[in-house]
Design a protein around this motif. Structure first.
Motif, PDB file in Angstrom:
ATOM      1  N   TYR A  53      -7.306   6.853   6.480  1.00 45.70           N
ATOM      2  CA  TYR A  53      -7.491   7.239   5.077  1.00 45.70           C
ATOM      3  C   TYR A  53      -7.938   8.693   5.070  1.00 45.70           C
ATOM      4  O   TYR A  53      -9.005   9.020   5.608  1.00 45.70           O
ATOM      5  CB  TYR A  53      -8.534   6.353   4.398  1.00 45.70           C
ATOM      6  N   MET A  93       1.391   4.025   1.675  1.00 46.29           N
ATOM      7  CA  MET A  93       1.090   4.517   3.018  1.00 46.29           C
ATOM      8  C   MET A  93       2.349   4.900   3.790  1.00 46.29           C
ATOM      9  O   MET A  93       3.428   4.383   3.534  1.00 46.29           O
ATOM     10  CB  MET A  93       0.358   3.441   3.835  1.00 46.29           C
ATOM     11  N   ALA A 149      -2.997   6.368   4.306  1.00 42.37           N
ATOM     12  CA  ALA A 149      -2.963   6.685   2.868  1.00 42.37           C
ATOM     13  C   ALA A 149      -3.671   8.009   2.632  1.00 42.37           C
ATOM     14  O   ALA A 149      -4.832   8.178   3.040  1.00 42.37           O
ATOM     15  CB  ALA A 149      -3.629   5.575   2.068  1.00 42.37           C
ATOM     16  N   GLU A 186       0.818  -1.209   0.000  1.00 44.49           N
ATOM     17  CA  GLU A 186       0.000   0.000   0.000  1.00 44.49           C
ATOM     18  C   GLU A 186       0.857   1.266   0.000  1.00 44.49           C
ATOM     19  O   GLU A 186       1.976   1.288   0.519  1.00 44.49           O
ATOM     20  CB  GLU A 186      -0.934   0.007   1.218  1.00 44.49           C
ATOM     21  N   LYS A 211      -0.415  13.694   4.055  1.00 44.27           N
ATOM     22  CA  LYS A 211       0.266  12.425   4.330  1.00 44.27           C
ATOM     23  C   LYS A 211       1.574  12.634   5.098  1.00 44.27           C
ATOM     24  O   LYS A 211       1.766  12.075   6.192  1.00 44.27           O
ATOM     25  CB  LYS A 211       0.547  11.688   3.017  1.00 44.27           C
ATOM     26  N   ILE A 230      -5.580   2.174  10.738  1.00 49.39           N
ATOM     27  CA  ILE A 230      -5.239   2.671   9.401  1.00 49.39           C
ATOM     28  C   ILE A 230      -6.069   3.912   9.136  1.00 49.39           C
ATOM     29  O   ILE A 230      -7.298   3.915   9.323  1.00 49.39           O
ATOM     30  CB  ILE A 230      -5.473   1.602   8.331  1.00 49.39           C
TER      31      ILE A 230
END
Length: 629
Positions: free
Chosen positions: A419, A252, A270, A250, A277, A417
């Motif tokens: 996003y 990320m 991500a 990914e 980011k 995680i």
């Protein structure tokens, strides 16, 4: 004895050939030999993991004119040609076997034989008269479940030097695994160079990906996004490999959130470009493991991840002492850094856009001799430096580097995680998904980045960016999405998924929180993992209670001020806007995948119907706490 032995001996010193022969790997020998024959470099230097070879490559980059000395003796500057300043998306294509052409037709692909004939035609004798370099690396830690060995064959000392900063050395790994055939191969040539040492034949720039055989061909380019095989080229190979083998690659960051009692909780995240980011990975007071690419594997039932790289290839525009102090400090001191496409002043110091330092009126940059106000041949004013100027440096320079997490052979256990997209009027600052599947389909797949009038002349245009990974997904998007779902659901202790949005604007167009508020959202997510905060239900997940956020603002940002009115505005559920977002997601998936799995469309259709029913019952805007499920 390889059929290429005599040829390689004629182009290598005895020492270089001995390094190659010691690996006892026929596939390595055939790869190097076949391209030594086809690309025809004058000489070939084989690198092991030694300091001696590192110094040889650095000296070659200066000798060849691919890098130039700076005022700080450990720093160098590299310029790509004026037309070679970004990834070439048009000429980055997949080489696809006939049986796979139908499912890859929505992607930038070519029939395999046609692509192979073209790229090999371009590559014929392209290294004539040059020295070439063979270097071994690993993606991820060596000798671990995550390891992907790689071999790079290039005529660019700059590319070799860059990869030596960005990736873990791999010669010893090859030496310890004789005969292994499972590795990535990269063949690159900068091609014919002009008087500045820049690629001339940009009309023949090609980056062709063969994910079926794990090889990438890159010809007639120098910009790192096109030439450095182990970065986004390898990422495309890894995504394909992961899809076949049941793990994830990914786009990320990987970081450690430092919580109560000294606990360390790992998050990956991500974010599309310009959505926060790097700023999230570098939140003050936390630790960074990596900023760009992560591999995830199921290790004994745990969701674990590693940083694929060991360095940073970052955009340096707007890196300054106020907004990005850690990177700025490291870019200004005398340690190994490669700058690309910035301005070298008469004082040989580096200057770039948004540096917060007054630049000189003249110097050398990506156009050559530069003076303030000069225009290119199209009449465009040439800025001090290119907006996509870069820096290449080692992660372990950073004071907030998490060495323990970086070196973990089995990776670190991922607890959450993130996003994160960018929109001014729809998504709440932080929301927890009810399940892994809902997180992928409602938070990862729906990622968008909103443009502004200042950048593209059309404010509010939302560019879709599922998983913030669209440029690199190397097999159909729907299948890739299903694999994400399957992987998460296969792990017994699955991470929580959170959406973030740092860009909500108020009624007068003002940003509602400061840039540092992301620390509050992160620590709320970290506290949720340990059951320290209750949450309020929404139709799409769970949001913080006001009292908990107020306490976190008091702890981390006591001078910001966070009142109930601001909280209510930020965390209101906006039915129509979220329905429209899901409809855009469906449309985007259909445009990128000719056969979107029915399971995905059914989920989105059912969710749209759910939101419409909720709107009928509660009205278009639902304030925090009003939704009762």
């Amino acid at each position: 004895m390889s059929k290429y032995t005599n040829l390689l001996k004629s182009k290598m010193t005895d020492k270089s050939f001995a390094k190659l022969e010691a690996l006892k790997n026929d596939k390595v020998m055939d790869f190097v030999g076949s391209f030594a024959e086809h690309c025809n470099p004058k000489t070939i230097y084989v690198c092991d993991d030694s300091k001696e070879d590192e110094e040889y490559i650095k000296a070659a980059a200066l000798k060849n004119g691919e890098e130039h000395p700076m005022a700080n003796s450990e720093q160098t500057i590299h310029w790509d040609g004026y037309g070679d300043q970004a990834r070439d998306k048009v000429n980055t294509r997949y080489m696809v076997y006939p049986e796979n052409l139908d499912k890859m037709k929505a992607m930038n692909s070519l029939p395999y034989d046609e692509a192979k004939e073209e790229i090999m035609g371009i590559a014929k004798n392209i290294m004539a008269g040059k020295e070439a370099y063979v270097k071994f690396f690993t993606e991820g830690p060596a000798e671990s479940p995550f390891t992907i060995p790689c071999i790079q064959f290039t005529d660019s000392s700059y590319v070799t030097h860059s990869e030596s900063i960005l990736y873990r050395p791999g010669y010893k790994h090859f030496l310890n695994n004789p005969g292994s055939e499972d590795f990535f191969r990269f063949i690159h040539s900068a091609g014919e160079l002009d008087e500045r040492g820049c690629t001339k034949n940009l009309d023949k720039r090609r980056i062709y990906m063969d994910t079926q055989n794990n090889i990438v061909y890159s010809m007639n380019d120098q910009y790192a996004g096109n030439s450095i095989g182990l970065k986004k080229h390898a990422m495309r190979l890894s995504i394909s490999k992961a899809g076949q083998e049941g793990w994830l690659c990914e786009h990320m960051f990987l970081m450690a959130c430092l919580g109560k009692g000294g606990r360390k909780t790992y998050f990956a995240g991500a974010y599309p470009s310009a959505c926060g980011k790097t700023a999230t990975a570098m939140i003050p007071g936390e630790q960074i493991v990596g900023d760009d690419i992560v591999y995830f594997r199921n290790i004994d039932g745990e969701f674990r991840g590693v940083n694929v790289e060991q360095g940073i290839f970052g955009i340096i525009k707007d890196v300054n002492a106020e907004d990005d102090p850690v990177i700025f400090e490291n870019a200004m001191i005398n340690q190994e850094v490669i700058f690309s496409n910035i301005l070298q002043g008469p004082d040989k110091k580096p200057y770039w856009l948004g540096q917060g330092v007054e630049p000189p009126k003249s110097g050398l940059n990506h156009i050559g001799e530069w003076t303030e106000g000069m225009k290119d041949d199209k009449g465009n004013v040439v800025p001090v430096a290119h907006p996509n100027s870069r820096y290449t440096m080692r992660l372990d320079y950073l004071a907030n580097f998490d060495k323990e997490g970086f070196e973990a052979k089995d990776g670190v256990k991922i607890s959450g995680i993130l996003y994160g997209g960018r929109d001014s009027d729809t998504s709440v600052p932080v929301e927890e998904s009810a399940t892994w599947k809902e997180g992928i389909l409602l938070k990862a797949c729906t990622l968008e980045s909103e443009t502004t009038a200042a950048t593209l002349g059309a404010e509010g245009v939302r560019a879709a960016s599922p998983m913030a990974n669209m440029d690199f997904v190397s097999y159909p998007l729907g299948e890739y999405t299903l694999n994400n779902i399957k992987f998460g659901e296969s792990v017994k202790d699955c991470p929580k998924i959170y959406s973030t949005n740092y860009f909500m604007r108020g009624p007068k167009g003002e940003f509602m929180t400061s840039k540092l508020a992301k620390k509050v959202w992160l620590h709320w997510a970290e506290g949720r993992f340990y059951g320290e905060y209750e949450a309020l239900d929404t139709p799409s997940g769970k949001i913080p209670k006001y009292e908990d956020l107020q306490a976190l603002f008091d702890e981390f940002l006591p001078n910001e001020g966070f009142n109930k009115e601001k909280y209510t505005y930020l965390f209101t559920f906006r039915c129509t806007k979220l329905i429209e977002k899901l409809e855009r997601t469906k449309k985007f998936f259909a445009s990128k995948d000719s056969n979107v799995p029915a399971e995905l469309n059914k989920f989105w259709d059912d969710t749209i119907a759910k939101y419409k029913a909720v709107r009928e019952k509660y009205g278009d805007e639902i304030k925090p706490g009003d939704f009762k499920g």
